[in-house]
Write an enzyme that holds these catalytic residues in place. Sequence first.
Site, PDB file in Angstrom:
ATOM      1  N   HIS A 139     -37.924 -58.606  44.481  1.00 26.71           N
ATOM      2  CA  HIS A 139     -38.869 -58.120  43.466  1.00 26.71           C
ATOM      3  C   HIS A 139     -40.281 -58.374  44.011  1.00 26.71           C
ATOM      4  CE1 HIS A 139     -41.100 -58.327  39.615  1.00 26.71           C
ATOM      5  NE2 HIS A 139     -40.095 -57.684  39.072  1.00 26.71           N
ATOM      6  N   ASP A 216     -34.849 -67.014  43.790  1.00 32.62           N
ATOM      7  CA  ASP A 216     -35.328 -66.334  42.595  1.00 32.62           C
ATOM      8  C   ASP A 216     -34.082 -66.012  41.778  1.00 32.62           C
ATOM      9  OD1 ASP A 216     -35.943 -64.434  40.716  1.00 32.62           O
ATOM     10  OD2 ASP A 216     -37.104 -63.154  42.068  1.00 32.62           O
ATOM     11  N   GLN A 219     -32.354 -62.793  37.831  1.00 33.09           N
ATOM     12  CA  GLN A 219     -31.245 -61.908  37.441  1.00 33.09           C
ATOM     13  C   GLN A 219     -29.897 -62.600  37.542  1.00 33.09           C
ATOM     14  OE1 GLN A 219     -31.753 -59.116  36.011  1.00 33.09           O
ATOM     15  NE2 GLN A 219     -33.903 -58.796  36.506  1.00 33.09           N
ATOM     16  N   LYS A 242     -35.334 -62.848  30.144  1.00 32.65           N
ATOM     17  CA  LYS A 242     -34.199 -62.098  30.694  1.00 32.65           C
ATOM     18  C   LYS A 242     -32.883 -62.793  30.368  1.00 32.65           C
ATOM     19  CE  LYS A 242     -36.978 -60.538  34.607  1.00 32.65           C
ATOM     20  NZ  LYS A 242     -37.216 -59.132  34.292  1.00 32.65           N
ATOM     21  N   CYS A 380     -40.182 -52.583  40.348  1.00 26.99           N
ATOM     22  CA  CYS A 380     -40.966 -53.624  41.046  1.00 26.99           C
ATOM     23  C   CYS A 380     -40.271 -54.038  42.333  1.00 26.99           C
ATOM     24  CB  CYS A 380     -41.215 -54.841  40.158  1.00 26.99           C
ATOM     25  SG  CYS A 380     -42.193 -54.471  38.709  1.00 26.99           S
TER      26      CYS A 380
END
Length: 422
Positions: A139, A216, A219, A242, A380
């Site tokens: 991202h 990261d 997700q 999220k 993104c």
Amino acid sequence: MSTTLSAVSAPSEHRTDVLDVAALRRDFPALHQTVHGKPLIYLDNAATSQTPLAVIDAMRKFYLEDCANVHRGVHELSQRATDDYERARTAVQKFIGAAEPEEIIYTRGTTDALNLVAHSFGRPQVQAGDEVIISTLEHHSNIVPWQILCDERGAKLRVIPINDAGELLMDEYAGLLNDRTRIVAVNQVSNALGTINPVRQIIAMAHERGIPVLLDGAQAVPHMKVDVQELDCDFYAFSGHKMFGPTGIGILYGKRELLEKMPPYQGGGDMIKSVTFEKTTYNDLPYKFEAGTPNIAGAIGLGAAIEYLNQIGMDRIAGYEKHLLDYATEAVSAVDGIRLIGTAREKASVLSFIVDGVHPHDIGTILDREGVAVRAGHHCAQPVMDRFGVTATTRASLAFYNTEQEVDAFVAAVRKVKELFG
Ligand SMILES: Cc1ncc(COP(=O)(O)O)c(C=O)c1O
């Protein structure tokens, strides 16, 4: 906390793909509305998920009864606010398997957490000629902070390439690791394609050379059990919004030994022990990285989201979503003229696709008229789009409250798009 969770099928069934989705959906008021006269089908969960009543209630209670600043007041309201704020930190710690709550830093979100690491870890560590490794799948928020750092330091950004399925090329990664590598920063799950990256292997390979790894996890945390100690990652970042929590709150996990050595990210109240014009001493972890009045209601809401997810069980969520993703992949693939972008063997939640001759924005707009919320654009992640030779895709992203019937309606709407464009 609403009571519908007790309706979830008992774990003793030994099936991980069974959830009482109808009952769980009742916890999400926003799911029960019509959009353009059609029942809402919310498939934009990778952007922002919907919020259960348990989270809304926890935040409402803060504003109705406990609204005060944290760590500052001796009075009752401030005490209650502080207790709930810190209790949420412990909930986060346990949820991701961190060793201690001091390793959990509240941020504004994943972006803020990644910038914190690039700034406070990166600036002292990365010098001219050094290298930072990221991947093609990142991202923008895990690209740009490192670009800024590398530009400033005269360092080099190295990028792990991917294959046509959207999987990292691990041999290429092995070739990028060297004595100048100062950090590896990759996502656990790609937001644009849904690829689940082999992060254990990525971490093990970096650690062989003593290189720290940032994951990261924006997700990943909504979809699977994450244990940062088991993964042995050095930093882990994610966002509340999220994972069924509020916007404006996120987490940076860092190993204590690294966080202790890092200078503060921002200066202000709460991050200090004492201030004079001659010298300021900084507060202990985690407060050293939490300057100013934090998002107290957001943290409390995040804690409630975690409690909610724990009651369902992340393994069962993962099992159900795997089933739903397989179902959706098969259904979408059966539509003529559709090309799935991202066909990795290991995937979570995301279906990115293009339709011959139709712009993703047109698809998104027509689907919206059918009540189906998807994302159309570059997500993104422009380098991912470039890699596949497209400017944008349409992305449907699933959560545990989505159903096969919703997938069917979404696929029917996609077929309608195809008919409209002949
Ligand atoms: C993989 C990934 N990383 C980072 C981000 C940025 O998250 P936020 O906007 O919550 O800071 C996102 C958001 O889509 C994401 O999917």
